[in-house]
Design a protein around this motif. Structure first.
Motif, PDB file in Angstrom:
ATOM      1  N   ARG A 192       0.798  -1.220   0.000  1.00 41.91           N
ATOM      2  CA  ARG A 192       0.000   0.000   0.000  1.00 41.91           C
ATOM      3  C   ARG A 192       0.833   1.274   0.000  1.00 41.91           C
ATOM      4  N   ASP A 193       2.162   1.139   0.156  1.00 40.09           N
ATOM      5  CA  ASP A 193       3.006   2.325   0.103  1.00 40.09           C
ATOM      6  C   ASP A 193       2.880   2.982  -1.261  1.00 40.09           C
ATOM      7  N   LYS A 194       2.938   4.275  -1.263  1.00 38.27           N
ATOM      8  CA  LYS A 194       2.821   5.033  -2.503  1.00 38.27           C
ATOM      9  C   LYS A 194       4.142   4.944  -3.258  1.00 38.27           C
ATOM     10  N   VAL A 195       4.120   4.223  -4.356  1.00 34.92           N
ATOM     11  CA  VAL A 195       5.274   4.134  -5.241  1.00 34.92           C
ATOM     12  C   VAL A 195       4.909   4.923  -6.495  1.00 34.92           C
ATOM     13  N   LYS A 196       5.797   5.772  -6.925  1.00 36.68           N
ATOM     14  CA  LYS A 196       5.505   6.608  -8.081  1.00 36.68           C
ATOM     15  C   LYS A 196       5.231   5.754  -9.315  1.00 36.68           C
ATOM     16  N   LYS A 197       4.286   6.223 -10.111  1.00 35.81           N
ATOM     17  CA  LYS A 197       3.846   5.510 -11.304  1.00 35.81           C
ATOM     18  C   LYS A 197       5.022   5.158 -12.217  1.00 35.81           C
ATOM     19  N   HIS A 198       5.924   6.108 -12.420  1.00 37.84           N
ATOM     20  CA  HIS A 198       7.027   5.831 -13.334  1.00 37.84           C
ATOM     21  C   HIS A 198       7.988   4.779 -12.784  1.00 37.84           C
ATOM     22  N   LYS A 199       8.033   4.600 -11.469  1.00 37.13           N
ATOM     23  CA  LYS A 199       8.884   3.543 -10.892  1.00 37.13           C
ATOM     24  C   LYS A 199       8.322   2.167 -11.267  1.00 37.13           C
TER      25      LYS A 199
END
Length: 121
Positions: free
Chosen positions: A44-51
């Motif tokens: 659920r951690d917010k990982v950036k879309k581009h990652k």
């Protein structure tokens, strides 16, 4: 295939492209603490879309059997971890889009604006 796999893992952990594009610099990021980093990484951690995109591109086309034969069971476990992270993200985005559509429909607002759907992704 090991380099591509480790690039994918490092992207998912939040490392920059410049840190992982070359094997020597990527290799320096691999430490005894890698298992701990993976364990504390929450879905659920917010990982950036581009990652996610960079990670998916790095491991695209990697065959699990080949990874297991060339790099061993630990590498296969890393590949499976990446696959799970990607699948959970896809399902979460799908659920978020469905919730937006349902909410707009329930209030007779028609379809949600495309910009709102893009923000949800």
């Amino acid at each position: 295939s090991l380099m591509r796999l480790m690039q994918g893992v490092m992207y998912m952990l939040g490392h920059k492209h410049s840190e992982v594009k070359e094997w020597p610099s990527c290799r320096k990021l691999i430490s005894m603490h890698l298992a701990k980093e993976l364990a504390i990484q929450k879905v659920r951690d917010k990982v950036k879309k581009h990652k996610f995109q960079l990670s998916a591109q790095a491991v695209q086309g990697l065959d699990p059997a080949t990874v297991a034969m060339e790099a061993g069971p630990g590498a296969l476990a890393l590949l499976r971890w990446l696959e799970v992270m990607q699948e959970v993200r896809v399902e979460a985005l799908s659920g978020r889009m469905d919730a937006l559509r349902c909410s707009y429909a329930a209030h007779n607002l028609g379809p949600p604006p495309a910009t709102l759907l893009e923000e949800a992704a």
